[in-house]
Design an enzyme around this catalytic site. Structure first.
Site, PDB file in Angstrom:
ATOM      1  N   ASP A  43       0.673  -1.334   0.000  1.00 18.86           N
ATOM      2  CA  ASP A  43       0.001   0.051  -0.120  1.00 18.86           C
ATOM      3  C   ASP A  43       0.961   1.249  -0.131  1.00 18.86           C
ATOM      4  OD1 ASP A  43      -2.008   1.710   0.225  1.00 18.86           O
ATOM      5  OD2 ASP A  43      -2.897   0.965   2.049  1.00 18.86           O
ATOM      6  N   ASP A 138      -3.627   2.582  -5.572  1.00 19.21           N
ATOM      7  CA  ASP A 138      -2.309   2.584  -4.761  1.00 19.21           C
ATOM      8  C   ASP A 138      -2.067   1.400  -3.788  1.00 19.21           C
ATOM      9  OD1 ASP A 138      -4.195   3.259  -2.920  1.00 19.21           O
ATOM     10  OD2 ASP A 138      -2.941   4.366  -1.694  1.00 19.21           O
ATOM     11  N   GLU A 139      -2.708   0.334  -4.133  1.00 17.50           N
ATOM     12  CA  GLU A 139      -2.754  -0.904  -3.296  1.00 17.50           C
ATOM     13  C   GLU A 139      -2.825  -2.227  -4.174  1.00 17.50           C
ATOM     14  OE1 GLU A 139      -6.037  -2.034  -0.161  1.00 17.50           O
ATOM     15  OE2 GLU A 139      -6.192  -0.142  -1.138  1.00 17.50           O
TER      16      GLU A 139
HETATM   17 MG   LIG Z   1      -2.728   3.905   0.293  1.00 17.90          MG
END
Ligand SMILES: [Mg+2]
Length: 422
Positions: A43, A138-139
């Site tokens: 993350d 974003d993960e």
């Molecule tokens: Mg994040």
């Protein structure tokens, strides 16, 4: 009366997810995770802020908010860790953020730029495992099982991966390594910022035990409130309840909660989070103005939705009717009940009312839909005055659900929808 313009239609649980949830619920033991799996959850830390800071290194270490100016209407899309210390978080109105930290630096978002950086990160991840699932911009989850020969022990591989991302992009990130997705995700959250947490096999329950229940992915505000009312605040307390008890309280969602409290995996792919709404709709083979046909369809849809509601151990407060006319004009009408309900008869009566009030009799109808939202856990509050009547209705409803399960949905319908069968 003219119907109001169409509202965004509430989304329901994807059909595939529901199907698999039901399928697997029958044989939960078949879904146990193999013990030697290594799942890494990566993350990016305050991703949008970090990307903006690449071009503005002078802002490092300062409270930075991305999303717009504090006098604008929108919401915060990301906040730096320094800004979070003031209570600012994403999805908060910009104005509130401005009030909490007047000296924060407010920047506009650049989504094109974020997805370019996200692609760069994804291509680095792909070098560490053939199985990478980006779950948001974003993960990502990586399956590191069986990559030892190439990258060494998964913990060493994860460390190398994080260093590579930071070196090649300049963006900070964190990761969690564990045997299940759920535990890996919680671990990466605990690792933030710029950290790596490994939960060794067998340590899942102990790792999760002291955390507040909201840290478990999928447990939102509604479930948190219900659990708190039962005196359950930590994962350990949740884990101390039997599966039977949780299922009695929460239906299928109770099974998921039972597994989640143990860091269990397979199940949370299937029922990932508390449902936000339940909906059913039907498109007529031919546009129609046959009122009895439409009303019996409405009864059928409303019963289907109510059955799902009860299966999930939920009640609904807001009922939304969708009418689409020939030519695709779509209208929705909603009613919020004074008290939430899970009873076929009560819910159908409202849909019928909405339909009779708002349908334009001059137009043919192509589609009808019902949606139940503002969901809460547990049956409705018993109206004491009518306790006897409600008890009867609830018993009848339960018996009907049971027969439907046994013989398929069409075997039991209440009043209004019988006509469709003849
Ligand atoms: Mg994040």
């Amino acid at each position: 009366m003219l119907p109001a313009p169409s509202q965004p239609y509430p989304t329901s649980m994807p059909d595939l997810a529901r199907f698999r949830a039901k399928h697997d619920a029958a044989s939960p033991d078949a879904t146990e995770t193999p013990t030697r799996s290594f799942i890494l959850h990566v993350d990016m830390d305050a991703f949008f802020v970090s990307v903006e800071l690449l071009g503005r290194p002078d802002l490092r270490g300062k409270p930075v908010v991305v999303g717009g100016r504090p006098d604008q209407r929108g919401v915060v899309s990301a906040a730096s860790y320094e800004a979070r210390k003031y209570g600012i978080h994403s999805a908060m109105p910009l104005r509130t953020a401005g009030r909490l930290c007047p000296h924060a630096i407010f920047l506009d978002g650049h989504h094109q730029k974020y997805s370019e950086w996200s692609d760069r990160v994804a291509s680095i991840l792909a070098k560490f495992s053939p199985i990478v699932e980006m779950v948001s911009i974003d993960e990502a989850y990586l399956d590191l099982s069986g990559t030892e020969r190439l990258h060494g022990h998964p913990f060493a591989a994860a460390d190398k991966l994080l260093r590579t991302i930071t070196q090649q992009t300049g963006l900070p990130c964190s990761a969690g390594l564990a045997t299940t997705r759920l535990t890996a995700k919680v671990a990466s959250d605990q690792a933030k910022p710029r950290g790596l947490v490994w939960v060794a096999p067998g340590m899942e329950a102990r790792f999760l035990a002291p955390l507040p229940i909201r840290k478990i992915p999928g447990i939102g505000e509604v479930t948190e409130r219900s659990l708190r009312a039962l005196g359950i605040e930590t994962v350990e307390q949740l884990a101390s309840h039997t599966q039977e008890k949780l299922e009695k309280l929460f239906g299928q969602w109770g099974t998921a909660l039972y597994r989640k409290a143990r860091g269990g995996d397979a199940y949370e792919f299937l029922i990932d989070a508390e449902p936000k709404s339940i909906s059913h709709n039907h498109t007529f083979g031919e546009d129609t103005s046959d009122v009895p046909e439409m009303e019996s369809l409405l009864s059928h849809l409303s019963q289907k939705a109510c059955k799902r509601l009860r299966e999930a151990g939920l009640s609904a407060r807001t009922l939304t009717l969708t009418i689409r006319y020939a030519g695709f004009d779509t209208y929705t009408r909603a009613k919020t009940l004074p008290e939430s309900s899970q009873l076929d008869s009560e819910i159908f009566a409202v849909f019928l009312d909405l339909f009779r009030q708002h349908r334009d009799p001059k137009r043919k109808v192509r589609l009808l839909g019902v949606a139940l939202s503002q969901l809460s856990h547990g049956g409705q509050q018993l109206d004491l005055l009518e306790a006897g009547r409600r008890e009867k209705l609830e018993k009848l409803t339960k018996a009907a659900d049971h027969l439907r399960d046994k013989f398929g949905f069409t075997s039991i319908r209440f009043g209004g929808s019988l006509r469709r069968e003849d």
